[in-house]
Motif scaffolding. Structure first.
Motif, mmCIF file in Angstrom:
data_model
loop_
_atom_site.group_PDB
_atom_site.id
_atom_site.type_symbol
_atom_site.label_atom_id
_atom_site.label_comp_id
_atom_site.label_asym_id
_atom_site.label_seq_id
_atom_site.Cartn_x
_atom_site.Cartn_y
_atom_site.Cartn_z
ATOM 1 N N PHE A 41 0.834 -1.199 0.000
ATOM 2 C CA PHE A 41 0.000 0.000 0.000
ATOM 3 C C PHE A 41 0.874 1.257 0.000
ATOM 4 O O PHE A 41 1.869 1.330 0.718
ATOM 5 N N GLY A 42 0.470 2.237 -0.801
ATOM 6 C CA GLY A 42 1.149 3.528 -0.824
ATOM 7 C C GLY A 42 0.210 4.620 -0.353
ATOM 8 O O GLY A 42 -1.012 4.438 -0.330
ATOM 9 N N SER A 43 0.770 5.753 0.015
ATOM 10 C CA SER A 43 -0.031 6.895 0.463
ATOM 11 C C SER A 43 0.617 8.190 0.014
ATOM 12 O O SER A 43 1.841 8.266 -0.127
ATOM 13 N N VAL A 44 -0.217 9.217 -0.189
ATOM 14 C CA VAL A 44 0.271 10.586 -0.373
ATOM 15 C C VAL A 44 -0.504 11.455 0.610
ATOM 16 O O VAL A 44 -1.673 11.192 0.903
ATOM 17 N N ALA A 45 0.166 12.492 1.149
ATOM 18 C CA ALA A 45 -0.463 13.321 2.180
ATOM 19 C C ALA A 45 0.022 14.755 2.086
ATOM 20 O O ALA A 45 1.108 15.033 1.569
#
Length: 264
Positions: A208-212
């Motif tokens: 899983f990847g995320s951007v914030a």
């Protein structure tokens, strides 16, 4: 009738403590004791006594090398306690719901609590896998995109205060480039500052990847972070920038709603 604001305080020590906290919270970085005394119009001896008690209770941190004082972890916990309550959640939830509808990926809102981030809103996209970021879950901030976005918006000296030694760093899984020491963290946060958003690649949950992006208050201090999380093999690398821009737009809108300074 005489206004209460003109009367001398019956508890001057308490009032001066609150004034000192407000002063530190209004600045982008730590302050020298002499500057604090001059700003508050108090004797240096009184300011040193207040700082000593506040340091013992975790509300102030003394940065010995710089001979300056900054907010301690207890102060962060107080600020994030407000953020965890209804005002920020109520304001953020409809914005995140609209974001999820627009991109088809799950989104969440998180605040700092000590060295951790705590998730206060979770908007799950339809037909997407369950995530660990349920409301109330705490995760080490240096491992998450949300935490990195918040840390990158803090003064570097404040980040150092939160991560004073190697014991402050933990890892959940083996990754290609785990952040296990302060120099690695600062190098990563500098990249976040340059591009304007934070990322995470499997450090919380493999695959899983995320951007914030950070939500900031009226003095540019990070109050929270908006993030989206997705299966990395379902989102090509060239789409991450577009996702980041949409996340930043939501973070800026939430900053505006709390009378903050978006994009700081």
């Amino acid at each position: 009738m005489t206004s209460n604001t003109t009367r001398p305080s019956k508890v001057p020590a308490a009032e001066n403590t609150l004034r000192l906290l407000k002063l530190l919270a209004s600045r982008r970085g730590p302050m020298a004791a002499s500057t604090i005394a001059a700003s508050l119009g108090l004797p240096r001896s009184s300011v040193y006594h207040l700082l000593s008690v506040m340091e013992q209770n975790g509300f102030v941190l003394h940065l010995h090398e710089e001979q300056r004082y900054g907010l301690g972890i207890s102060a962060f916990e107080l600020s994030s306690a407000y953020s965890r309550q209804e005002p920020l959640s109520r304001l953020g939830r409809p914005l995140l719901a609209a974001l999820v509808d627009g991109i088809g990926e799950s989104a969440h809102l998180a605040v700092m609590h000590g060295r951790d981030v705590v998730y206060i809103v979770e908007e799950r996209a339809k037909n997407r896998p369950s995530l660990v970021t349920d409301v109330g879950v705490r995760l080490p901030s240096h491992l998450t995109a949300s935490g990195r976005a918040i840390l990158a918006a803090l003064p570097k000296s404040q980040v150092r205060a939160l991560y004073p030694n190697a014991a402050a760093f933990t890892a959940r899984h083996e990754t290609e480039s785990p952040i296990l020491k302060y120099s690695m963290l600062q190098a990563h946060l500098e990249q976040v500052r340059q591009r304007g958003y934070a990322t995470e690649h499997g450090e919380v949950t493999p695959g899983f990847g995320s951007v914030a992006a950070a939500v900031t208050d009226h003095v540019g201090w990070p109050t929270a972070a908006v993030a989206v999380t997705f299966l990395e093999d379902k989102v090509p690398a060239e789409q991450w920038l577009d996702l980041a821009r949409r996340v930043q737009k939501v973070a800026d809108e939430l900053s505006n709603r709390i009378h903050g300074r978006p994009g700081v």
